[in-house]
Design a protein around this motif. Sequence first.
Motif, PDB file in Angstrom:
ATOM      1  N   UNK A 164       0.959  -1.275   0.121  1.00 27.00           N
ATOM      2  CA  UNK A 164      -0.134  -0.083   0.027  1.00 27.00           C
ATOM      3  C   UNK A 164       0.985   1.040  -0.053  1.00 27.00           C
ATOM      4  N   UNK A 165       0.387   2.345  -0.531  1.00 27.05           N
ATOM      5  CA  UNK A 165       1.118   3.543  -0.690  1.00 27.05           C
ATOM      6  C   UNK A 165       1.185   4.140   0.807  1.00 27.05           C
ATOM      7  N   UNK A 166       1.744   5.149   1.230  1.00 29.19           N
ATOM      8  CA  UNK A 166       1.739   5.805   2.370  1.00 29.19           C
ATOM      9  C   UNK A 166       0.517   6.403   2.938  1.00 29.19           C
ATOM     10  N   UNK A 167      -0.253   6.930   2.055  1.00 26.90           N
ATOM     11  CA  UNK A 167      -1.702   7.511   2.415  1.00 26.90           C
ATOM     12  C   UNK A 167      -2.553   6.064   2.590  1.00 26.90           C
ATOM     13  N   UNK A 168      -2.537   5.071   1.683  1.00 27.18           N
ATOM     14  CA  UNK A 168      -3.334   3.933   2.037  1.00 27.18           C
ATOM     15  C   UNK A 168      -2.979   3.337   3.344  1.00 27.18           C
ATOM     16  N   UNK A 169      -1.828   3.028   3.502  1.00 27.61           N
ATOM     17  CA  UNK A 169      -1.427   2.584   4.741  1.00 27.61           C
ATOM     18  C   UNK A 169      -1.887   3.330   5.947  1.00 27.61           C
ATOM     19  N   UNK A 170      -1.741   4.495   6.017  1.00 32.68           N
ATOM     20  CA  UNK A 170      -2.463   5.460   7.038  1.00 32.68           C
ATOM     21  C   UNK A 170      -3.863   5.010   7.147  1.00 32.68           C
ATOM     22  N   UNK A 171      -4.454   5.086   6.159  1.00 34.66           N
ATOM     23  CA  UNK A 171      -5.923   4.721   6.030  1.00 34.66           C
ATOM     24  C   UNK A 171      -6.467   3.523   6.595  1.00 34.66           C
ATOM     25  N   UNK A 172      -5.567   2.516   6.294  1.00 34.93           N
ATOM     26  CA  UNK A 172      -5.712   0.945   6.579  1.00 34.93           C
ATOM     27  C   UNK A 172      -5.336   0.961   7.768  1.00 34.93           C
ATOM     28  N   UNK A 173      -4.547   1.698   8.673  1.00 36.49           N
ATOM     29  CA  UNK A 173      -4.307   1.568  10.145  1.00 36.49           C
ATOM     30  C   UNK A 173      -5.406   2.324  10.744  1.00 36.49           C
ATOM     31  N   UNK A 174      -5.898   3.463  10.116  1.00 32.94           N
ATOM     32  CA  UNK A 174      -6.879   4.261  11.105  1.00 32.94           C
ATOM     33  C   UNK A 174      -8.243   3.397  11.006  1.00 32.94           C
ATOM     34  N   UNK A 175      -8.676   2.645   9.867  1.00 34.82           N
ATOM     35  CA  UNK A 175     -10.046   1.877  10.075  1.00 34.82           C
ATOM     36  C   UNK A 175      -9.814   0.825  10.765  1.00 34.82           C
ATOM     37  N   UNK A 176      -8.697   0.189  10.886  1.00 38.18           N
ATOM     38  CA  UNK A 176      -8.373  -1.240  11.925  1.00 38.18           C
ATOM     39  C   UNK A 176      -8.574  -0.624  13.228  1.00 38.18           C
ATOM     40  N   UNK A 177      -7.819   0.382  13.470  1.00 36.97           N
ATOM     41  CA  UNK A 177      -8.145   0.611  14.915  1.00 36.97           C
ATOM     42  C   UNK A 177      -9.481   1.309  15.439  1.00 36.97           C
ATOM     43  N   UNK A 178      -9.971   2.108  14.236  1.00 38.27           N
ATOM     44  CA  UNK A 178     -11.499   2.488  14.697  1.00 38.27           C
ATOM     45  C   UNK A 178     -12.414   1.500  14.739  1.00 38.27           C
ATOM     46  N   UNK A 179     -12.499   0.412  13.786  1.00 33.27           N
ATOM     47  CA  UNK A 179     -13.274  -0.754  13.823  1.00 33.27           C
ATOM     48  C   UNK A 179     -12.950  -1.541  14.974  1.00 33.27           C
ATOM     49  N   UNK A 180     -11.930  -1.861  15.595  1.00 34.85           N
ATOM     50  CA  UNK A 180     -11.486  -2.586  16.728  1.00 34.85           C
ATOM     51  C   UNK A 180     -12.051  -1.713  17.812  1.00 34.85           C
ATOM     52  N   UNK A 181     -11.830  -0.585  17.936  1.00 35.81           N
ATOM     53  CA  UNK A 181     -12.486   0.354  19.310  1.00 35.81           C
ATOM     54  C   UNK A 181     -13.945   0.249  19.243  1.00 35.81           C
ATOM     55  N   UNK A 182     -14.681   0.280  18.158  1.00 36.90           N
ATOM     56  CA  UNK A 182     -16.024   0.165  18.076  1.00 36.90           C
ATOM     57  C   UNK A 182     -16.458  -1.136  18.839  1.00 36.90           C
ATOM     58  N   UNK A 183     -15.844  -2.144  18.189  1.00 39.20           N
ATOM     59  CA  UNK A 183     -16.173  -3.592  18.696  1.00 39.20           C
ATOM     60  C   UNK A 183     -15.767  -3.545  20.010  1.00 39.20           C
ATOM     61  N   UNK A 184     -14.927  -3.055  20.581  1.00 37.63           N
ATOM     62  CA  UNK A 184     -14.426  -3.220  21.980  1.00 37.63           C
ATOM     63  C   UNK A 184     -15.764  -2.459  22.914  1.00 37.63           C
ATOM     64  N   UNK A 185     -16.249  -1.451  22.264  1.00 36.35           N
ATOM     65  CA  UNK A 185     -16.911  -0.362  23.019  1.00 36.35           C
ATOM     66  C   UNK A 185     -18.337  -1.162  23.200  1.00 36.35           C
ATOM     67  N   UNK A 186     -18.792  -1.887  21.922  1.00 37.85           N
ATOM     68  CA  UNK A 186     -20.026  -2.657  21.469  1.00 37.85           C
ATOM     69  C   UNK A 186     -20.010  -3.967  22.838  1.00 37.85           C
ATOM     70  N   UNK A 187     -18.825  -4.578  22.810  1.00 38.72           N
ATOM     71  CA  UNK A 187     -18.522  -5.681  23.526  1.00 38.72           C
ATOM     72  C   UNK A 187     -18.733  -5.402  25.090  1.00 38.72           C
ATOM     73  N   UNK A 188     -18.168  -4.266  25.538  1.00 43.74           N
ATOM     74  CA  UNK A 188     -17.730  -4.067  26.920  1.00 43.74           C
ATOM     75  C   UNK A 188     -18.934  -3.189  27.521  1.00 43.74           C
ATOM     76  N   UNK A 189     -19.624  -2.331  26.854  1.00 44.42           N
ATOM     77  CA  UNK A 189     -20.567  -1.219  27.149  1.00 44.42           C
ATOM     78  C   UNK A 189     -21.901  -1.318  26.623  1.00 44.42           C
ATOM     79  N   UNK A 190     -21.841  -1.072  25.287  1.00 43.73           N
ATOM     80  CA  UNK A 190     -23.349  -0.960  24.625  1.00 43.73           C
ATOM     81  C   UNK A 190     -24.064  -2.096  24.577  1.00 43.73           C
ATOM     82  N   UNK A 191     -23.463  -3.206  24.147  1.00 43.45           N
ATOM     83  CA  UNK A 191     -24.289  -4.466  24.220  1.00 43.45           C
ATOM     84  C   UNK A 191     -23.469  -5.648  24.827  1.00 43.45           C
TER      85      UNK A 191
END
Length: 362
Positions: A164-191
């Motif tokens: 991946x290019x630099x910008x694509x790599x940054x985007x992939x990293x951010x998306x991965x972190x955001x999705x995992x963060x949302x999952x942990x929030x749902x798992x431990x708080x929301x649901x």
Amino acid sequence: MTKQAFAGVPVWSVAVPVAACGMLVAIWGLVPGALLLACAATALIASVLVAVHHAEVIAHRVGEPFGTLVLALAVTVIELSLIVSMMLSGGVESSALARDTVFATVMIICNGVVGLCLLVGSLQHRVIDFRVEGTTPALAVLATLTTLTLVLPNFTSTTAGPTLSGSQLVFAGVVSLVLYGVFVFVQTVRHRDYFLPEGDGSTGEHAQRPSLFATVASLVLLLVSLVAVVGLAKILAPVIETAVDGAGMPNAVVGIAIAMMVLLPETMAAVRAARRNLMQISFNLALGSALATIGLTIPAVAVTAIALDLPLDLGLPAKEMTLLALTLLLTSMTLAGGRATVLQGSVHLVLFAVFLFLSMVP
């Protein structure tokens, strides 16, 4: 000497990780002989058993799914530090290390660990139940992250090859972190209730909850045990590499062997939960660990690769993409019904055997 070193903390659960770390420090940087290697392997197995014990103490105190999350995050963070350190020391030769490690982890967990838990649980209880509302969201996140980070790089055109290019790599990293963060929030708080075991959701309702002191001690000793597991696994890696080279097998087998050793604590904890017919806890451990591996590893290696201008291959070869697609399809069918038997466990284990065999005989 009393049976407990401190209130609620058995002596052996303190002595084993301390002794294992002492051995790790003593033989670090040396070329150990056969006797020391045997001692290192014994210490590794003992550390795994102690890590599972301390993880269960924490889970009993804080409740699910926080207990399984602690173990998954602890193992992943230590494994991640090992990957980054090997990237820094390996240079160009380690460009595919993160990809191979993440892929091996997903295959080991989704086929080996899940299959073993299904088989053990169904042999013990005939038909096993779990919450679809807790397993399918985890699988949805896992399928998305694996496709975006391990498959899509083969089909982008900004850079050549499985990169991946630099910008694509940054985007992939951010998306991965955001999705995992949302999952942990749902798992431990929301649901949170979606991720509790079937029934009343208690794993130890008749046992006394550990004290705060015992829980904090178990958290510290869990981290010490996991450091010993990862460090001893790294010491044993050259022996495995020599055996692999002597057998004429690909170097990827070394990464698989190391990943299997590092994942031993979670595997044993998941299997023990399956034996008690707590399949939701088993899946929380397994799928949560796979998600943590991708959600934390990809952002970290992306930052490392960009900051130090290191090469990073992410796209999987065709054979591995086929195995990944089959694994995700099979896992989705297994988790869709909320019930499973010995058949599903057998199919997952067969696919795990296929993965291992084709890794050794490509």
